[in-house]
Enzyme design. Structure first.
Site, PDB file in Angstrom:
ATOM      1  N   GLY A  99       3.456  -3.532  -3.780  1.00 17.76           N
ATOM      2  CA  GLY A  99       3.239  -3.673  -5.217  1.00 17.76           C
ATOM      3  C   GLY A  99       3.642  -2.386  -5.921  1.00 17.76           C
ATOM      4  O   GLY A  99       4.750  -2.244  -6.444  1.00 17.76           O
ATOM      5  N   ARG A 100       2.742  -1.407  -5.844  1.00 14.73           N
ATOM      6  CA  ARG A 100       2.953  -0.126  -6.517  1.00 14.73           C
ATOM      7  C   ARG A 100       4.326   0.489  -6.238  1.00 14.73           C
ATOM      8  O   ARG A 100       4.984   0.998  -7.145  1.00 14.73           O
ATOM      9  CB  ARG A 100       1.862   0.847  -6.037  1.00 14.73           C
ATOM     10  CG  ARG A 100       1.819   2.170  -6.770  1.00 14.73           C
ATOM     11  CD  ARG A 100       0.875   3.152  -6.057  1.00 14.73           C
ATOM     12  NE  ARG A 100      -0.407   2.579  -5.739  1.00 14.73           N
ATOM     13  CZ  ARG A 100      -1.466   2.602  -6.546  1.00 14.73           C
ATOM     14  NH1 ARG A 100      -1.394   3.228  -7.698  1.00 14.73           N
ATOM     15  NH2 ARG A 100      -2.596   2.024  -6.186  1.00 14.73           N
ATOM     16  N   GLY A 151       0.756  -1.241   0.000  1.00 14.15           N
ATOM     17  CA  GLY A 151       0.000   0.000   0.000  1.00 14.15           C
ATOM     18  C   GLY A 151       0.784   1.286   0.000  1.00 14.15           C
ATOM     19  O   GLY A 151       0.186   2.360  -0.131  1.00 14.15           O
ATOM     20  N   TYR A 181      -0.304  -1.120 -12.027  1.00 13.96           N
ATOM     21  CA  TYR A 181      -1.725  -1.052 -12.338  1.00 13.96           C
ATOM     22  C   TYR A 181      -1.961  -0.397 -13.692  1.00 13.96           C
ATOM     23  O   TYR A 181      -2.941   0.323 -13.894  1.00 13.96           O
ATOM     24  CB  TYR A 181      -2.497  -0.346 -11.210  1.00 13.96           C
ATOM     25  CG  TYR A 181      -2.273  -1.038  -9.878  1.00 13.96           C
ATOM     26  CD1 TYR A 181      -2.853  -2.286  -9.625  1.00 13.96           C
ATOM     27  CD2 TYR A 181      -1.425  -0.491  -8.905  1.00 13.96           C
ATOM     28  CE1 TYR A 181      -2.614  -2.946  -8.421  1.00 13.96           C
ATOM     29  CE2 TYR A 181      -1.190  -1.158  -7.703  1.00 13.96           C
ATOM     30  CZ  TYR A 181      -1.788  -2.372  -7.472  1.00 13.96           C
ATOM     31  OH  TYR A 181      -1.555  -3.033  -6.293  1.00 13.96           O
ATOM     32  N   GLU A 214       4.050  -6.670   1.688  1.00 14.95           N
ATOM     33  CA  GLU A 214       3.490  -7.045   0.382  1.00 14.95           C
ATOM     34  C   GLU A 214       3.441  -5.825  -0.547  1.00 14.95           C
ATOM     35  O   GLU A 214       2.369  -5.431  -1.004  1.00 14.95           O
ATOM     36  CB  GLU A 214       2.068  -7.593   0.554  1.00 14.95           C
ATOM     37  CG  GLU A 214       1.938  -8.780   1.490  1.00 14.95           C
ATOM     38  CD  GLU A 214       0.473  -9.104   1.825  1.00 14.95           C
ATOM     39  OE1 GLU A 214      -0.444  -8.341   1.439  1.00 14.95           O
ATOM     40  OE2 GLU A 214       0.244 -10.136   2.477  1.00 14.95           O
ATOM     41  N   TYR A 251     -10.161   5.882 -11.223  1.00 16.17           N
ATOM     42  CA  TYR A 251      -9.964   6.481  -9.894  1.00 16.17           C
ATOM     43  C   TYR A 251      -9.776   7.994  -9.965  1.00 16.17           C
ATOM     44  O   TYR A 251      -9.323   8.594  -8.999  1.00 16.17           O
ATOM     45  CB  TYR A 251      -8.698   5.922  -9.225  1.00 16.17           C
ATOM     46  CG  TYR A 251      -8.540   4.430  -9.201  1.00 16.17           C
ATOM     47  CD1 TYR A 251      -9.427   3.618  -8.496  1.00 16.17           C
ATOM     48  CD2 TYR A 251      -7.455   3.837  -9.833  1.00 16.17           C
ATOM     49  CE1 TYR A 251      -9.235   2.251  -8.455  1.00 16.17           C
ATOM     50  CE2 TYR A 251      -7.257   2.463  -9.790  1.00 16.17           C
ATOM     51  CZ  TYR A 251      -8.159   1.680  -9.093  1.00 16.17           C
ATOM     52  OH  TYR A 251      -7.957   0.337  -9.057  1.00 16.17           O
ATOM     53  N   CYS A 273     -14.651   5.018 -27.346  1.00 16.82           N
ATOM     54  CA  CYS A 273     -15.941   5.708 -27.428  1.00 16.82           C
ATOM     55  C   CYS A 273     -16.606   5.846 -26.077  1.00 16.82           C
ATOM     56  O   CYS A 273     -17.623   5.222 -25.796  1.00 16.82           O
ATOM     57  CB  CYS A 273     -16.849   4.958 -28.391  1.00 16.82           C
ATOM     58  SG  CYS A 273     -16.045   4.757 -29.979  1.00 16.82           S
ATOM     59  N   GLU A 274     -15.992   6.642 -25.207  1.00 13.98           N
ATOM     60  CA  GLU A 274     -16.521   6.946 -23.875  1.00 13.98           C
ATOM     61  C   GLU A 274     -15.982   8.322 -23.511  1.00 13.98           C
ATOM     62  O   GLU A 274     -14.799   8.570 -23.697  1.00 13.98           O
ATOM     63  CB  GLU A 274     -15.920   6.008 -22.809  1.00 13.98           C
ATOM     64  CG  GLU A 274     -16.217   4.566 -22.960  1.00 13.98           C
ATOM     65  CD  GLU A 274     -17.221   4.089 -21.927  1.00 13.98           C
ATOM     66  OE1 GLU A 274     -17.596   4.880 -21.041  1.00 13.98           O
ATOM     67  OE2 GLU A 274     -17.614   2.925 -22.041  1.00 13.98           O
ATOM     68  N   ARG A 276      -6.353   3.918 -14.871  1.00 16.59           N
ATOM     69  CA  ARG A 276      -6.329   4.626 -13.584  1.00 16.59           C
ATOM     70  C   ARG A 276      -7.017   5.996 -13.636  1.00 16.59           C
ATOM     71  O   ARG A 276      -7.803   6.315 -12.752  1.00 16.59           O
ATOM     72  CB  ARG A 276      -4.899   4.758 -13.055  1.00 16.59           C
ATOM     73  CG  ARG A 276      -4.248   3.417 -12.717  1.00 16.59           C
ATOM     74  CD  ARG A 276      -2.920   3.570 -11.984  1.00 16.59           C
ATOM     75  NE  ARG A 276      -3.129   4.135 -10.666  1.00 16.59           N
ATOM     76  CZ  ARG A 276      -2.917   5.385 -10.353  1.00 16.59           C
ATOM     77  NH1 ARG A 276      -2.399   6.216 -11.233  1.00 16.59           N
ATOM     78  NH2 ARG A 276      -3.166   5.827  -9.143  1.00 16.59           N
TER      79      ARG A 276
HETATM   80  C1  LIG Z   1      -3.090  -4.974  -3.814  1.00 11.98           C
HETATM   81  C2  LIG Z   1      -2.541  -5.626  -2.623  1.00 11.98           C
HETATM   82  C3  LIG Z   1      -1.219  -5.379  -2.223  1.00 11.98           C
HETATM   83  C4  LIG Z   1      -0.328  -4.380  -2.922  1.00 11.98           C
HETATM   84  O1  LIG Z   1      -0.789  -3.084  -2.805  1.00 11.98           O
HETATM   85  P1  LIG Z   1       0.113  -1.866  -3.339  1.00 11.98           P
HETATM   86  O2  LIG Z   1      -0.701  -0.685  -3.053  1.00 11.98           O
HETATM   87  O3  LIG Z   1       0.308  -2.079  -4.802  1.00 11.98           O
HETATM   88  O4  LIG Z   1       1.395  -1.901  -2.595  1.00 11.98           O
HETATM   89  C5  LIG Z   1      -0.731  -6.064  -1.132  1.00 11.98           C
HETATM   90  N1  LIG Z   1      -1.503  -6.942  -0.447  1.00 11.98           N
HETATM   91  C6  LIG Z   1      -2.775  -7.207  -0.803  1.00 11.98           C
HETATM   92  C7  LIG Z   1      -3.564  -8.181  -0.028  1.00 11.98           C
HETATM   93  C8  LIG Z   1      -3.333  -6.560  -1.897  1.00 11.98           C
HETATM   94  O5  LIG Z   1      -4.609  -6.804  -2.230  1.00 11.98           O
END
Ligand SMILES: *Cc1c(COP(=O)(O)O)cnc(C)c1O
Length: 427
Positions: free
Chosen positions: A283-284, A244, A382, A281, A328, A354-355, A324
């Site tokens: 990601g981004r 996150g 993403y 965990e 969002y 077409c939106e 995105r």
């Molecule tokens: C999406 C997600 C992440 C990664 O979130 P980021 O914002 O990309 O870091 C980690 N854990 C879980 C359970 C997720 O659903």
């Protein structure tokens, strides 16, 4: 303010370069729309977590859904990363990319029996379970295989991550996790099931979080539970604080990953849980700033000022390539890949779909001419994973830059492949 993606993304004279490669040249050679990623930028982002976690038991599980292209997963697998997956499809990708299943955590509110079977067979490190119903099903599947499924309970700590409602996941009203006040009973239920083995606790409170406090609040709530659960005689091995962490898109100032890790580790130590294995965990924050989406300007459609009209810059990338902004209302920086001397104007950068929701940037001051290439910055997360084929548009190609080398890691999708699985009916 520096460009999002700096120092790997930088302006060199008129040219915008990623890892030293002029983006205009890459667009000319490989066509547009085109995602381009810097491998060094990904490894740099990962290293911030790794360095800060050194010397303490930990596992970094890259969240596959941020960017699941095989060569990206391979990059992280080689760097020693584990993975956070949310589907059987993502598990298959991790295995195909050389990831170690013993370092995979399986998240998600809706795991199917088939996905559970597949993950048990592969030998994932743990299932992050989110409901009592899921526990019972997993227990059943595990016992039918003569196994015990390692489980962590995803708890909903009910903290406000202060982010967009669609990507906020740690509040009471969300579908995610087990409510904090039901978690102790849920652990006792898990411990009573012969097909489950309790190994951890996890949470994930949202995405694009730019403050540290929500993490510390969530951690405190989790540690309260750990203490209560262990007092009841159930051991919890690891604490997983989820992902996150936000990135710099335009004017956000998220904390450095190293600072976030330090603060979390300090809190863990202060509460006497320093020896516990700590999982992240992200990601981004590992891939977002490592990538750009290149798109060619097709047409300029100036509005009539006397009619309050907008200026539209119509490009060949659209919401199907990068959703995105449409989904969002996300604001992502847009830069010309080569500075031109056209007169600057304010443009809405829109795609061919077409939106009216198909926009990539609004009210952007840009000097552009048809044929120019624009870069949408911070598109490494993403972007491709949320791409669709809406309007029967083939998905973009992807390049991974690695020093002097340019790897085509996904070729542009062909139109014929889009309907290869479809059948005409007999009359
Ligand atoms: C999406 C997600 C992440 C990664 O979130 P980021 O914002 O990309 O870091 C980690 N854990 C879980 C359970 C997720 O659903």
């Amino acid at each position: 303010m520096s460009l999002p993606g700096a120092p790997f993304l930088a302006r060199d004279g008129a040219e915008l370069k990623l890892e030293g490669h002029a983006l205009t040249d890459l667009a000319q050679e490989h066509g547009t729309p085109l995602f381009v990623y810097s491998r060094a930028a990904m490894l740099h982002a990962l290293a911030a977590y790794q360095r800060a976690l050194q010397g303490r038991p930990h596992l970094i599980c890259y969240a596959v859904k941020a960017n699941s292209t095989l060569a990206v997963l391979q990059t992280f697998a080689r760097a020693g990363c584990g993975f956070d997956i949310v589907s059987g499809g993502e598990l298959a990708r991790v295995l195909a990319a050389g990831g170690n299943p013993a370092q995979v955590v399986f998240s998600g509110v809706g795991k199917t029996r088939d996905e559970m079977r597949q993950a048990l067979l592969a030998g994932v490190r743990c299932f992050n379970v989110e409901s009592l119903g899921e526990m019972d099903k997993l227990d059943d599947v595990a016992r039918s295989q003569g196994r015990r499924a390692p489980v962590s309970l995803r708890v909903n700590p009910d903290v406000d991550a202060g982010t967009h409602p669609y990507i906020s996941t740690g509040l009471k009203g969300n579908k995610f996790g087990i409510a904090h006040d039901q978690a102790l009973a849920a652990y006792q239920h898990a411990a009573s099931l012969p097909g489950l083995q309790v190994v951890g606790i996890d949470c994930h409170i949202g995405s694009q979080i730019t403050q540290i406090e929500p993490y510390l609040d969530a951690l405190d709530r989790m540690l309260d539970l750990v203490e209560a659960v262990e007092r009841s005689g159930i051991a919890i091995h690891h604490v997983d604080v989820g992902g996150g962490l936000g990135i710099h898109y335009t004017d956000e100032k998220p904390p450095d990953a190293a600072v976030l890790v330090q603060r979390i580790a300090q809190r863990l130590d202060a509460r006497g849980h320093g020896g516990r294995e700590l999982l992240f965990e992200p990601g981004r924050s590992l891939v977002g700033n490592a990538g750009v989406l290149l798109t060619e300007v097709l047409y300029l459609k100036p509005g009539r000022a006397d009619q309050g009209g907008k200026n539209f810059c119509i490009v060949d990338a659209a919401m199907n390539d990068l959703v995105r902004p449409a989904m969002y209302q996300a604001t992502m920086a847009i830069e010309p890949c080569r500075v031109c001397d056209a007169e600057a104007a304010t443009w809405d950068v829109v795609g061919p779909v077409c939106e009216s929701g198909d926009w990539l940037g609004r009210d952007r001051a840009l000097s552009v001419l048809p044929g120019d290439v624009l870069a949408i910055l911070s598109a490494g997360a993403y972007g491709m994973t949320m791409a669709s084929n809406y309007n029967t548009r083939p998905r973009a190609a992807e390049l991974l830059l690695d020093g002097a080398r340019v790897h085509l890691i996904r070729q542009r999708e062909s139109v014929s492949s889009l309907f290869a699985d479809e059948r005409l009916i007999d009359s």
